[in-house]
Design a protein around this motif. Structure first.
Motif, PDB file in Angstrom:
ATOM      1  N   VAL A 124      42.196  42.205  43.628  1.00  0.00           N
ATOM      2  CA  VAL A 124      41.486  42.731  44.793  1.00  0.00           C
ATOM      3  C   VAL A 124      42.498  43.428  45.699  1.00  0.00           C
ATOM      4  O   VAL A 124      43.483  42.815  46.121  1.00  0.00           O
ATOM      5  CB  VAL A 124      40.757  41.623  45.574  1.00  0.00           C
ATOM      6  CG1 VAL A 124      40.087  42.195  46.819  1.00  0.00           C
ATOM      7  CG2 VAL A 124      39.737  40.917  44.694  1.00  0.00           C
ATOM      8  N   GLN A 140      44.455  38.579  38.869  1.00  0.00           N
ATOM      9  CA  GLN A 140      43.942  37.744  39.946  1.00  0.00           C
ATOM     10  C   GLN A 140      44.803  37.768  41.207  1.00  0.00           C
ATOM     11  O   GLN A 140      44.786  36.833  42.001  1.00  0.00           O
ATOM     12  CB  GLN A 140      43.744  36.307  39.470  1.00  0.00           C
ATOM     13  CG  GLN A 140      42.768  36.196  38.316  1.00  0.00           C
ATOM     14  CD  GLN A 140      42.496  34.773  37.899  1.00  0.00           C
ATOM     15  OE1 GLN A 140      42.418  33.880  38.726  1.00  0.00           O
ATOM     16  NE2 GLN A 140      42.337  34.550  36.607  1.00  0.00           N
ATOM     17  N   SER A 142      45.840  39.379  44.991  1.00  0.00           N
ATOM     18  CA  SER A 142      45.113  39.922  46.137  1.00  0.00           C
ATOM     19  C   SER A 142      46.109  40.569  47.095  1.00  0.00           C
ATOM     20  O   SER A 142      47.132  39.963  47.431  1.00  0.00           O
ATOM     21  CB  SER A 142      44.351  38.799  46.858  1.00  0.00           C
ATOM     22  OG  SER A 142      43.778  39.277  48.061  1.00  0.00           O
ATOM     23  N   SER A 160      49.142  36.334  46.353  1.00  0.00           N
ATOM     24  CA  SER A 160      48.329  36.904  47.438  1.00  0.00           C
ATOM     25  C   SER A 160      49.228  37.410  48.552  1.00  0.00           C
ATOM     26  O   SER A 160      50.153  36.713  48.985  1.00  0.00           O
ATOM     27  CB  SER A 160      47.335  35.882  47.985  1.00  0.00           C
ATOM     28  OG  SER A 160      47.988  34.804  48.605  1.00  0.00           O
TER      29      SER A 160
END
Length: 363
Positions: A124, A140, A142, A160
């Motif tokens: 993302v 996976q 971010s 992340s």
């Protein structure tokens, strides 16, 4: 990865000997080496391992007699471990994340993606985020809104990066890294027992039950170039200003950097180190595993802290420290020697007490 001995030597700035056209496929320890392997033997005390394997070529210590060792070819690096850094980079097969942008990635239309960026499954990328050229974003991951990643970033799986974080070139984040999580900042309506205990060095006064109120993180995190973060390392946002990590900083697994911390260039923090809020760590500092630094203090440039050292006050530049609380390493070693002598000292004192207190048996 398949290379000739000469190609490897040229790539790492070393010297090749013997059959330099010999092809090797991987690097192994001498005792485990096969005919197509390059044995890593930069310390002569492990030379006996060659006889247990089948290596025809090895990377050796300076001045080694490769022919006497029964090899067809050899590479000599002036500094073996430094040579290994180049050799390992050359032979690293990588994670095979693949090129291009995976169909399952969710990328905000306002994000800027540089040339030749690979983005893995279920990634993302937030609004207005910027990803530098030649970066690899693993599965996976971010990247938050308004965050910036410099060129050649390499994010392993499940990393992340929070909103507004700014990260320089050649950033490496191992699995589970968290950059720009909120700082651990809470306050009570009235002075808490913790504040009183800190002021009095132990007395918390009348204990009063109060709720903790969250202080939001308005700052983010700024990270320089050539920084590497180990697995599950966490760096918190600053409260008002950014938490700042300098160029060339390397952190091991499970390191925690609290809000408002500043870390100077080329500092290394080993596993499970924890730096409390608003502390300044200098340049070229080295901390062993499980070191801790209290909040609102300073650790000077070129400090070396042995494993499990707890720095509860300012540490001057250039000092080598050990222990909890931290003291000069030589002082700590003397303290430790004294501690080991305590049982014998106690026994000697007990004998003296018996001698002194023994009643006089003379008439």
């Amino acid at each position: 990865m398949v290379y000739s001995i000469q190609q490897i030597a040229d790539a790492i700035g070393a010297e090749a000997f013997g059959n330099t056209d010999l092809i090797v496929e991987r690097v192994t320890e001498p005792a485990m080496a096969g005919a197509n392997d390059l044995a890593l033997l930069t310390n002569p005390k492990f030379a006996g391992g060659l006889a247990q394997g089948s290596a025809r070529a090895a990377m050796l210590w300076p001045g080694a007699d490769w022919q006497e060792l029964g090899l067809e070819a050899a590479i000599e690096s002036p500094r073996g471990r430094y040579g290994l850094s180049g050799l390992s980079a050359l032979m690293d097969p990588g994670q095979h994340f693949g090129a291009g942008i995976h169909a399952s990635a969710v990328i905000d239309p306002t994000a800027e993606i540089g040339e030749n960026v690979a983005i893995g499954p279920l990634v993302v990328i937030g609004a207005r985020a910027k990803i530098g050229a030649n970066s690899i974003i693993g599965p996976q991951c971010s990247v938050g809104a308004d965050a910036t990643l410099g060129a050649n970033a390499y994010l392993r799986e499940m990393v992340s990066i929070g909103a507004r974080a700014t990260i320089g070139a050649r950033f490496i984040a191992q699995p589970g890294v968290r950059v720009a999580s909120d700082g651990f900042s809470f306050v009570t309506p009235e002075k808490s027992g913790v504040e009183a205990a800190r002021e009095t060095l132990g007395d918390q006064g009348d204990v009063k039950s109060q709720e903790w109120t969250r202080i939001h993180s308005l700052g983010s995190v700024t990270i320089g170039d050539d920084v590497e973060l180990g697995a599950n390392t966490c760096i918190d946002c600053g409260t008002i200003r950014d938490t700042r990590i300098g160029n060339g900083v390397k952190m091991d697994n499970l390191v925690h950097i609290a809000h408002n911390v500043v870390i100077g260039d080329n500092t290394i923090l080993a596993g499970q180190c924890g730096i409390a809020g608003s502390t300044v760590i200098g340049k070229n500092v080295v901390m062993g595993g499980q070191c801790g630094v209290t909040d609102n203090t300073t650790v000077g440039d070129n400090v070396i802290a042995g494993g499990a050292t707890k720095m509860m006050s300012k540490v001057p530049a250039g000092r080598v420290v050990l222990g909890s609380p931290a003291v000069k390493m030589e002082t700590h070693l003397e303290m430790y020697k004294g501690l080991r002598r305590l049982p014998r000292l106690i026994a000697d004192v007990a004998k003296l007490q018996k001698t002194i207190s023994k009643p006089d048996t003379k008439d």
